[in-house]
Write an enzyme that holds these catalytic residues in place. Structure first.
Site, short mmCIF file in Angstrom:
data_model
loop_
_atom_site.label_atom_id
_atom_site.label_comp_id
_atom_site.label_asym_id
_atom_site.label_seq_id
_atom_site.Cartn_x
_atom_site.Cartn_y
_atom_site.Cartn_z
N GLU A 50 62.61 49.24 34.00
CA GLU A 50 61.35 49.99 34.14
C GLU A 50 61.01 50.71 32.84
OE1 GLU A 50 59.49 49.56 36.81
OE2 GLU A 50 61.09 48.23 37.49
N TRP A 70 59.46 48.14 30.64
CA TRP A 70 58.05 47.95 31.01
C TRP A 70 57.18 49.01 30.34
CZ3 TRP A 70 55.09 44.29 32.93
CH2 TRP A 70 55.63 43.31 33.77
N TRP A 106 32.51 40.06 40.15
CA TRP A 106 32.98 40.99 41.16
C TRP A 106 31.84 41.36 42.11
CZ3 TRP A 106 38.05 41.28 40.93
CH2 TRP A 106 38.72 41.21 39.70
N ASN A 138 55.57 52.77 43.40
CA ASN A 138 55.17 51.64 42.58
C ASN A 138 54.84 50.39 43.39
OD1 ASN A 138 54.82 50.52 39.83
ND2 ASN A 138 56.46 49.14 40.48
N TRP A 192 38.62 45.68 38.68
CA TRP A 192 39.85 46.44 38.46
C TRP A 192 39.60 47.75 37.73
CZ3 TRP A 192 41.13 47.37 33.35
CH2 TRP A 192 40.54 46.53 32.39
N TRP A 194 46.99 47.65 36.42
CA TRP A 194 45.78 47.18 37.07
C TRP A 194 45.42 45.76 36.64
CZ3 TRP A 194 43.05 48.30 41.18
CH2 TRP A 194 43.30 49.51 41.81
#
Length: 490
Positions: A291, A294, A322, A357, A375, A398
């Site tokens: 993590e 990341w 969208w 998460n 998004w 996102w």
């Protein structure tokens, strides 16, 4: 902006250290450099009006978290023989002005990789240079940043797994804790400038109210603040770290570290966290270290692909058609989608400023792949509500969910919210915690309460459409529409 990682043989007589997202006086890269390169170091934190004035909610938990953490930092610096000047001003003007008032030769700080921060720091560096003063910024809130982890051809990575492999190789290349060892600031605290009457006397730490903000439920949730709070949270996580990989996906279980807000504001050193996880080297610890990788990866993306701010990483998806239905977006924001796992997650963020998460992935997938909403709408909502909001990670998460980002998975990864609920909150414990209307719903219906027979709805005190909303979309239909939306652009 000038950035330096080297020391100088001619220490500055006086320097100023500018705290930002590094609210600790231990193991702080920039503070260490200032102390070792200067005979005397003043310290400052600025409640930046440029940032604060733009916040729409004046009862913002993040501002209160920062205020509490700054108050603790000020006390800690005084106990170490120094002080912390605290200003409520526009940092671009305040830092050069304070540097001139204190007659320092250099300003030290730690790097910030967000575009607006880079512009601010360039402005500060330019103003300081015009005064004949130096500006030095150092890597602190990433383990590896800028060009430290690149491909064999010298190119930035755009997919996480090869980046992670290169990151781990670099961490291990010295066979020691070379990249994650602590900066021993405490050995040089005697160089901290003592409180000075007038300018640097900071008993009048500006109150939240004076800055236009109100108290929140931060301390009653409770969310521990400051350096002591960070250590308290980490100490509680340490016995659970080895189980992290197995428990991290279950929101009703204390499986995650809950350190994200402390990482965001630097009340604990990322090197300390990475070092302990790396040295522990268990399956769970390695999963948690992942993590932290990341986190660095999203800084890497923001640095090398700055177009991701406001735009799709995969440019072909920039102009997806969208639907952007405002009523459906409002239902998502207000936890009225009719899907319990989604609504419970949205209640969690609304009530606490935190979201697990796994739930972030579920609600983001639902917004983009079920409601077909851009998004960027969800990204803005999270930016306003998350205690741990970080531009790089929020944008990356996102875009991952929307399949517009740096992700090896194709666009047809669409989470089924009912299956996700059944898998990760099987007994509905998390759902019931945040959706009291579903408290008496039998477990076999908790994930899809609209499937309850009408009599059972009445017995459970949860009539769909009255006590709890019906689903605003049907999963199978929404999935086909999402696939069609992406297929148009290949």
């Amino acid at each position: 902006m000038t950035s330096s990682q080297s020391t100088t043989s001619n220490p500055y007589p006086r320097s100023l250290f500018w705290f930002r997202r590094d609210l600790r006086h231990t193991d702080n890269a920039g503070l260490y450099r200032a102390l070792t390169q200067s005979a005397q170091v003043h310290c400052v934190f600025v409640f930046d009006k440029t940032i604060l004035d733009a916040l729409p909610n004046k009862a913002d938990r993040r501002v209160e978290f920062i205020w509490e953490s700054v108050r603790e930092l000020q006390t800690a610096l005084r106990e170490a023989g120094g002080d912390l000047i605290v200003l409520h001003a526009h940092a671009e003007q305040a830092i050069p002005a304070l540097a001139a008032s204190l007659d320092v030769q250099a300003v030290f700080t730690n790097e910030d990789y967000e575009p607006s921060a880079l512009v601010r720091d360039d402005s500060v560096a330019t103003a300081l240079a015009a005064q004949g003063r130096a500006f030095h910024a150092f890597k602190d809130h990433a383990i590896f940043a800028a060009d430290e982890v690149m491909s064999k051809t010298g190119q930035p990575y755009s997919v996480f797994t090869p980046y992670k492999n290169a990151w781990l190789r670099k961490l291990n290349e010295h066979g020691s804790d070379f990249y994650v060892r602590a900066y021993p600031c405490e050995n040089y605290w005697h160089k901290l400038a003592a409180p000075t009457k007038g300018l640097a006397q900071t008993d009048d730490l500006p109150s939240l109210e004076a800055m236009g903000f109100a108290r929140t439920n931060l301390l009653s949730i409770p969310i521990p603040t400051g350096m002591r709070g960070a250590l308290q949270v980490f100490d509680e996580f340490m016995p659970r770290m080895d189980r992290y990989f197995d428990q991290r996906n279950f929101p009703a279980v204390r499986g995650v570290s809950y350190l994200s807000v402390h990482n965001r504001f630097g009340t604990i050193s990322p090197r300390y966290l990475a070092r302990l996880a790396w040295q522990r080297n268990t399956h769970g610890a390695s999963g948690w270290l992942n993590e932290l990788v990341w986190r660095d990866f999203y800084f890497h993306i923001l640095t090398h692909y700055p177009h991701v701010v406001g735009h799709a990483f995969k440019r072909k998806y920039e102009n997806l058609a969208w639907e952007n239905d405002a009523e459906k977006f409002a239902a998502w924001c207000e936890a009225r989608t009719g899907y319990p796992i989604v609504d419970a997650a949205m209640q969690q963020i609304l009530q606490t400023g935190f979201m697990h998460n796994r739930l972030r992935m579920i609600v983001a997938s639902f917004l983009t792949k079920h409601l077909l909403i851009d998004w960027r709408w969800g990204e803005r909502f999270f930016a306003e509500h998350l205690n741990d909001f970080d531009l790089a990670a929020n944008n990356g998460g996102w875009q991952w969910a929307a399949s517009t980002g740096c992700d090896a998975q194709p666009y047809f990864r669409i989470f089924n919210p009912v299956m996700q609920s059944e898998k990760f909150d099987a007994e509905g414990k998390f759902i019931r915690r945040y959706l009291p209307a579903l408290e008496k719903v039998p477990s076999k219906f908790i994930h899809a309460p609209w499937t309850m027979p009408s009599l059972e709805q009445k017995l459970a005190g949860c009539v769909i459409g009255t006590d709890y909303p019906a689903p605003i979309v049907e999963h199978a239909v929404a999935r086909e529409k999402a696939l069609a939306l992406f297929k148009v652009l290949g």
